[in-house]
Scaffold this motif. Structure first.
Motif, PDB file in Angstrom:
ATOM      1  N   ILE A 186      -2.693   2.413 -70.055  1.00  0.00           N
ATOM      2  CA  ILE A 186      -3.927   1.962 -69.418  1.00  0.00           C
ATOM      3  C   ILE A 186      -4.574   3.128 -68.683  1.00  0.00           C
ATOM      4  N   THR A 187      -5.857   3.297 -68.846  1.00  0.00           N
ATOM      5  CA  THR A 187      -6.552   4.357 -68.127  1.00  0.00           C
ATOM      6  C   THR A 187      -8.038   4.044 -68.078  1.00  0.00           C
ATOM      7  N   HIS A 188      -8.729   4.722 -67.171  1.00  0.00           N
ATOM      8  CA  HIS A 188     -10.183   4.601 -67.118  1.00  0.00           C
ATOM      9  C   HIS A 188     -10.853   5.857 -67.668  1.00  0.00           C
ATOM     10  N   LYS A 189     -10.040   6.836 -68.062  1.00  0.00           N
ATOM     11  CA  LYS A 189     -10.613   8.107 -68.490  1.00  0.00           C
ATOM     12  C   LYS A 189     -10.745   8.115 -70.018  1.00  0.00           C
ATOM     13  N   LEU A 190     -11.970   8.035 -70.469  1.00  0.00           N
ATOM     14  CA  LEU A 190     -12.222   7.837 -71.896  1.00  0.00           C
ATOM     15  C   LEU A 190     -11.815   9.054 -72.722  1.00  0.00           C
ATOM     16  N   LYS A 191     -11.952  10.242 -72.158  1.00  0.00           N
ATOM     17  CA  LYS A 191     -11.526  11.458 -72.868  1.00  0.00           C
ATOM     18  C   LYS A 191     -10.061  11.365 -73.235  1.00  0.00           C
ATOM     19  N   GLU A 192      -9.260  10.933 -72.257  1.00  0.00           N
ATOM     20  CA  GLU A 192      -7.818  10.819 -72.481  1.00  0.00           C
ATOM     21  C   GLU A 192      -7.532   9.841 -73.606  1.00  0.00           C
ATOM     22  N   VAL A 193      -8.254   8.738 -73.579  1.00  0.00           N
ATOM     23  CA  VAL A 193      -8.034   7.701 -74.575  1.00  0.00           C
ATOM     24  C   VAL A 193      -8.247   8.264 -75.968  1.00  0.00           C
ATOM     25  N   LEU A 194      -9.345   8.973 -76.145  1.00  0.00           N
ATOM     26  CA  LEU A 194      -9.666   9.519 -77.459  1.00  0.00           C
ATOM     27  C   LEU A 194      -8.652  10.570 -77.873  1.00  0.00           C
ATOM     28  N   ALA A 195      -8.156  11.306 -76.903  1.00  0.00           N
ATOM     29  CA  ALA A 195      -7.257  12.406 -77.235  1.00  0.00           C
ATOM     30  C   ALA A 195      -5.855  11.929 -77.590  1.00  0.00           C
ATOM     31  N   VAL A 196      -5.403  10.866 -76.989  1.00  0.00           N
ATOM     32  CA  VAL A 196      -3.969  10.587 -77.073  1.00  0.00           C
ATOM     33  C   VAL A 196      -3.612   9.298 -77.811  1.00  0.00           C
ATOM     34  N   SER A 197      -4.543   8.351 -77.944  1.00  0.00           N
ATOM     35  CA  SER A 197      -4.115   7.045 -78.454  1.00  0.00           C
ATOM     36  C   SER A 197      -4.215   6.935 -79.975  1.00  0.00           C
ATOM     37  N   ASP A 198      -3.470   5.979 -80.537  1.00  0.00           N
ATOM     38  CA  ASP A 198      -3.549   5.673 -81.958  1.00  0.00           C
ATOM     39  C   ASP A 198      -4.476   4.493 -82.225  1.00  0.00           C
ATOM     40  N   ARG A 199      -4.626   3.651 -81.205  1.00  0.00           N
ATOM     41  CA  ARG A 199      -5.436   2.468 -81.341  1.00  0.00           C
ATOM     42  C   ARG A 199      -5.936   2.107 -79.941  1.00  0.00           C
ATOM     43  N   ILE A 200      -7.069   1.464 -79.871  1.00  0.00           N
ATOM     44  CA  ILE A 200      -7.641   1.162 -78.563  1.00  0.00           C
ATOM     45  C   ILE A 200      -7.972  -0.319 -78.481  1.00  0.00           C
ATOM     46  N   GLY A 201      -7.502  -0.974 -77.430  1.00  0.00           N
ATOM     47  CA  GLY A 201      -7.850  -2.375 -77.205  1.00  0.00           C
ATOM     48  C   GLY A 201      -8.691  -2.478 -75.951  1.00  0.00           C
ATOM     49  N   VAL A 202      -9.641  -3.406 -75.965  1.00  0.00           N
ATOM     50  CA  VAL A 202     -10.543  -3.505 -74.810  1.00  0.00           C
ATOM     51  C   VAL A 202     -10.543  -4.918 -74.244  1.00  0.00           C
ATOM     52  N   LEU A 203     -10.387  -5.008 -72.923  1.00  0.00           N
ATOM     53  CA  LEU A 203     -10.487  -6.277 -72.201  1.00  0.00           C
ATOM     54  C   LEU A 203     -11.781  -6.286 -71.404  1.00  0.00           C
ATOM     55  N   ARG A 204     -12.447  -7.438 -71.418  1.00  0.00           N
ATOM     56  CA  ARG A 204     -13.601  -7.565 -70.535  1.00  0.00           C
ATOM     57  C   ARG A 204     -13.555  -8.948 -69.892  1.00  0.00           C
ATOM     58  N   ALA A 205     -13.631  -8.977 -68.566  1.00  0.00           N
ATOM     59  CA  ALA A 205     -13.600 -10.231 -67.805  1.00  0.00           C
ATOM     60  C   ALA A 205     -12.491 -11.166 -68.303  1.00  0.00           C
ATOM     61  N   GLY A 206     -11.315 -10.595 -68.505  1.00  0.00           N
ATOM     62  CA  GLY A 206     -10.165 -11.421 -68.848  1.00  0.00           C
ATOM     63  C   GLY A 206     -10.028 -11.726 -70.328  1.00  0.00           C
ATOM     64  N   GLN A 207     -11.013 -11.357 -71.144  1.00  0.00           N
ATOM     65  CA  GLN A 207     -10.933 -11.650 -72.577  1.00  0.00           C
ATOM     66  C   GLN A 207     -10.726 -10.375 -73.384  1.00  0.00           C
ATOM     67  N   TYR A 208     -10.006 -10.525 -74.492  1.00  0.00           N
ATOM     68  CA  TYR A 208      -9.818  -9.395 -75.387  1.00  0.00           C
ATOM     69  C   TYR A 208     -11.040  -9.302 -76.283  1.00  0.00           C
ATOM     70  N   VAL A 209     -11.845  -8.242 -76.112  1.00  0.00           N
ATOM     71  CA  VAL A 209     -13.116  -8.203 -76.818  1.00  0.00           C
ATOM     72  C   VAL A 209     -13.082  -7.369 -78.093  1.00  0.00           C
ATOM     73  N   GLY A 210     -11.995  -6.654 -78.340  1.00  0.00           N
ATOM     74  CA  GLY A 210     -11.981  -5.942 -79.609  1.00  0.00           C
ATOM     75  C   GLY A 210     -11.078  -4.729 -79.634  1.00  0.00           C
ATOM     76  N   THR A 211     -10.902  -4.213 -80.851  1.00  0.00           N
ATOM     77  CA  THR A 211     -10.050  -3.061 -81.076  1.00  0.00           C
ATOM     78  C   THR A 211     -10.921  -1.933 -81.616  1.00  0.00           C
ATOM     79  N   ALA A 212     -10.627  -0.708 -81.196  1.00  0.00           N
ATOM     80  CA  ALA A 212     -11.397   0.425 -81.688  1.00  0.00           C
ATOM     81  C   ALA A 212     -10.446   1.473 -82.234  1.00  0.00           C
ATOM     82  N   ASP A 213     -10.988   2.305 -83.112  1.00  0.00           N
ATOM     83  CA  ASP A 213     -10.199   3.368 -83.708  1.00  0.00           C
ATOM     84  C   ASP A 213     -10.610   4.691 -83.061  1.00  0.00           C
ATOM     85  N   PRO A 214      -9.662   5.412 -82.453  1.00  0.00           N
ATOM     86  CA  PRO A 214     -10.028   6.640 -81.743  1.00  0.00           C
ATOM     87  C   PRO A 214     -10.650   7.695 -82.658  1.00  0.00           C
ATOM     88  N   LYS A 215     -10.430   7.581 -83.977  1.00  0.00           N
ATOM     89  CA  LYS A 215     -11.008   8.583 -84.878  1.00  0.00           C
ATOM     90  C   LYS A 215     -12.519   8.409 -84.994  1.00  0.00           C
TER      91      LYS A 215
END
Ligand SMILES: Nc1ncnc2c1ncn2[C@@H]1O[C@H](COP(=O)(O)OP(=O)(O)OP(=O)(O)O)[C@@H](O)[C@H]1O
Ligand SMILES: [Mg+2]
Lengths: 335, 508
Positions: B202-231
């Protein structure tokens, strides 16, 4: 280099302590040379006076190390002294009477744990409830004139008891005094060298850290406070069954509170508390000796103040300077 | 790497969790594959920590199922989760400060001999072994409170590995790390996944997310709103997914119009907690209407400087003048009355009273003044109204202003402080790490507020470990190294490379 560093470290840690011990030893030997009988008597009395204090301190530190302040030691002792005494009167069995005293203390511990851990009550108030409860109950049910078959007698440990001075002081004692010496070692070992001790200290310092590694904070606190209560109960049994042989109103006479000073002075360690208790015991023994030895012309009221004066000095000098467990006095909240 | 053949190690199905007045998680589905790093993004209060605490058995879902390695589980407490190979490093470290590393690591799963005798030697040996195997450098005999945060974090990771965790949850691990320490952590995370560990990060730093993750999940107001691909994702696209609108990542501001000097510091000396000199002769000036940014690797005296200027820490030598008054030995209250606003680095220790309500926290430094009090009488209506207004204005996510501060999510706590400090007239704003642990949407908001303050003529001293933040906001940049300001540059000359070199102590 290495070794000189070690010596320095050793001196810093134990230098003061060893200094005090050496001086104490020299004085004891000197006094013994001058007056063997009185010296032996004063030292034996020191050990016995220290017994309820160190037991009370063990109760206090078990609670505090796990984060629960116990100012109800006085009440736990008093009620245990009373119940133990009644058990002795009605069954005539001293072993059973001791067990009754310890059980009483443990139940009072359970009550304190319930108030401070489960109900999350202010712990000072919880302790006060216990004290008032004990004074009320013992005062109400006390009937004058009850007598017992006798009290716990000294058990000389064979030839050991014949060693001059030290043998007489240490190896010719009644059972609870022996038990206390063993308990000090046992609690010290448990607290600092076992799994239970590590968990207890962690819960007193940082309960949520303990929780997140799967330790049940409530269980740890309950058990420590209950065992502490049983030990305070033993102190009560000591008073009515070993020291005096009967029960009197308010016979604890503030020892439960002095025990808290002893605990602080001993930095919440069993061995440290034992040393501190010996100091307080010595003050009491000296006071008795001075009052009845009739050598010095000081009004006995002043001499009688000695142990309490020492308490005030210690509390004034030490409270705030010892490091408290971080979570001391705070109930643990989840979710 | 990622394809359907990968085994699922952890799965949340339709998880719902309510707190009084808050729907913290709303039918969340989440899957974690073996050996991957799943980044979890979301605004402050989106429910990330809550979800993780449920996967770790600390909280209990109101609805939904948790599956671990193909098995449906009911986690009663952390023990159950630990036994199933889940390890978690919490947003706030869970270490006993007075104990050693080895003691902390084994706590709860102790190495013993006979009747519970602690085998400390053996525990130390195991810690050394783990620290070699995963490249987590740490001395098992060190006492935790003496260790820097980066090392404490390694201890937390070792704690999880010691319990044979193969699923590791890291809740905002980089929030308190220096960039160097963060790089080190990413290397460790890579090592771990190569050895089969799966990680939720978990982080708030988007640069880190793009650099290190294989997959990205996003929560908004308690709901899972989607998955993103760091590529394919970009910082902007992620920000939009999180917040639900476009976010401006780069602050827009006009050139500064500096006025007269508001803060003047002359050869200032300050000591740290251990009595060592931490600030060794600093001179600086901040003018009305400008932002002076202090860049520097954490631990070079920034904290002591800020604390000295706000009156929390005694000044050994030197002089501080604020708005024409000698404030060298002013108390924090006198400084406040002089018009100093302070956003402290440690929000839990210096920023908020955790047990107080938000409304009370929002008047913490002027509760005794009108309209909140007359004499000894407090006007709770005014305090309440003030709180309601600030919660609205600063978008603090809370069920009510009477909620105790301790119940807020990390980033929302920060917003409460920012709201309080920006809500009264100020001449000087001292902001230390003002956006630590805050989501991108709120960062944008706070940055705009800081610039707005500047444009109204407030002198701003900004201290931040985020070089991007300093370079994005400041009009002048002062680089601090080893208790001194080694160089002050106008923003036009402050390039990343130059400032980076200066921060490392080399004269550029
Ligand atoms: N123990 C609690 N009691 C009441 N409300 C809580 C509690 N813990 C969290 N909440 C609420 O649940 C919501 C989600 O909080 P959570 O801590 O999961 O957010 P988060 O996504 O981790 O945010 P952040 O990025 O700021 O850490 C918030 O509105 C918060 O106020
Ligand atoms: Mg969180």
């Amino acid at each position: 280099m290495e070794s000189s560093l070690n010596v320095n470290n050793w001196l810093r840690r134990y230098g003061f302590l060893s200094g005090v011990l050496v001086i104490a030893f020299v004085i004891i030997v000197w006094r013994y040379a001058v007056d063997p009988q009185v010296t032996t008597a004063v030292l034996a009395s020191t050990l016995r006076q220290s017994t309820p204090l160190v037991l009370g301190a063990l109760c206090g530190l078990l609670g505090e190390r796990s984060g629960v302040v116990n100012i109800g030691i006085e009440g736990q002792m008093l009620l245990a002294a009373f119940i133990g005494f009644l058990a002795s009167v009605y069954t005539g069995n001293l072993a059973l009477a001791i067990a009754a005293g310890m059980l009483t203390g443990a139940l009072m511990g359970l009550l304190l744990a319930f108030m401070s851990v489960t109900l999350k009550m202010d712990q000072i108030i919880g302790g006060t409830v216990i004290n008032i409860l004990a004074i009320g109950l013992t005062g109400y049910f006390y009937t004058a004139g009850l007598t017992t078959q006798g009290k716990l007698q000294p058990i000389p440990l064979g030839p050991l008891a014949d060693i001059p001075l030290f043998g007489r002081v240490f190896f010719n004692n009644p059972p609870i005094t022996y038990a206390t010496l063993i308990l000090v070692m046992v609690v010290h070992y448990v607290l600092f060298f076992t799994r239970w001790g590590l968990r207890t200290r962690a819960v007193g310092e940082h309960p949520s850290a303990a929780d997140t590694v799967g330790i049940n904070v409530f269980t740890i606190r309950y058990v420590n406070v209950i065992i502490g209560g049983a030990i305070a109960g033993l102190a009560g049994a000591y008073l009515s069954l070993e020291a005096v042989g009967s029960f009197e109103r308010l016979m604890t006479n503030g020892r439960g509170f002095v025990a808290l000073a002893v605990m602080l002075f001993g930095k919440r360690t069993p061995l440290g508390s034992w040393g501190a208790a010996l100091l307080f015991g010595f003050a009491s023994a000296l006071q008795t000796q001075l009052q009845f030895g009739g050598e010095i012309e000081i009004p006995h009221q002043f001499i009688g103040m000695l142990p309490y004066l020492l308490t005030i000095l210690v509390l004034a000098g030490f409270v705030g300077r010892t490091r408290d467990p971080k979570a001391l006095g705070q109930p643990y909240e989840t979710e | 790497m990622s394809d359907a053949s990968k085994t699922i190690v952890l799965e949340a199905r339709g998880i719902t969790k309510r707190f009084p007045g808050v729907l913290a998680n709303d039918r969340v589905d989440l899957t974690l594959h073996k050996g991957e790093i799943l980044a979890l993004l979301g605004e402050n209060g989106a429910g990330k920590s809550t979800l993780m605490n449920m996967l770790y058995g600390l909280y209990h879902p109101d609805e939904g199922e948790i599956w671990i390695k193909g098995e449906k589980v009911a986690l009663k407490n952390p023990r159950d989760a630990i036994d199933r190979g889940i390890g978690m490093v919490h947003q706030h470290f869970q270490l006993v400060p007075v104990m050693t590393v080895a003691e902390n690591v084994m706590l709860g799963s102790e190495v013993t001999r006979g009747a519970g005798y602690l085998d400390v030697r053996e525990a130390e040996r195991q810690v050394r072994k783990l620290s070699q195997q995963y490249g987590l450098e740490v001395d098992p005999t060190a006492v935790v409170e003496d260790l820097p945060v980066g090392t404490q974090q390694r201890v937390e990771i070792i704690k999880a590995l010691y319990r044979h965790a193969d699923v590791l949850i890291l809740d905002e691990p980089t929030a308190v790390l220096t960039p160097q320490e963060a790089q080190e952590l990413f290397r460790i995370m890579r090592d771990l996944t190569n050895q089969g560990v799966s990680i939720i990060f978990i982080t708030h730093k988007l640069k880190e997310v793009l650099a290190v993750s294989d997959r990205i999940g996003v929560l908004r107001a308690g709901q899972y709103v989607g998955t993103a691909d760091p590529k394919t994702a970009t910082e902007a696209s992620l920000a939009e997914m999180m917040v639900g609108r476009k976010v401006i990542l780069q602050v827009e501001k006009a050139p500064a119009q500096p006025g007269e000097a508001v803060l003047q510091v002359k050869s200032l000396y300050v000591k740290d907690d251990r009595g060592q000199t931490a600030v060794a002769g600093i001179d600086l000036t901040v003018h009305a209407g400008e932002i002076l940014g202090i860049a520097g690797v954490q631990g070079n005296g920034q904290r002591e400087l800020v604390e000295a200027l706000t009156g929390i820490r005694p000044i050994e030598e030197g002089q501080v003048t604020i708005a024409g008054q000698d404030s060298t030995h002013f108390t924090p209250r006198k400084n406040t009355e002089l018009g100093v606003a302070h956003i402290p680095e440690d929000r839990e220790k210096h920023g908020l009273v955790m047990a107080y309500s938000l409304a009370d926290n929002m008047v913490l430094n002027n509760y005794y003044q009108k309209p909140y009090a007359s004499g000894i009488v407090m006007h709770n209506d005014a305090i309440y109204a003030h709180g309601v207004q600030l919660v609205e204005q600063f978008d603090v996510r809370t069920p009510s202003v009477m909620t105790p501060a301790s119940n807020l999510s990390g980033g929302n706590k920060q917003k409460v402080i920012v709201a309080r400090e920006f809500s009264r007239p100020t001449k000087l704003l001292i902001a230390a790490q003002p956006t630590r642990g805050i989501d991108v949407g709120s960062i944008e908001f706070i940055h705009k507020q800081i610039v707005a303050q500047r444009d109204e003529g407030v002198a701003v001293l900004l201290v931040s470990a985020e070089l991007d933040e300093v370079l994005g906001l400041a009009d002048r940049v002062a680089v601090m190294f080893d208790g001194r300001i080694v160089k002050t540059l106008p923003i036009t000359e402050a390039t990343r490379e130059r400032v980076g070199l200066l921060m490392a102590g080399s004269e550029a």
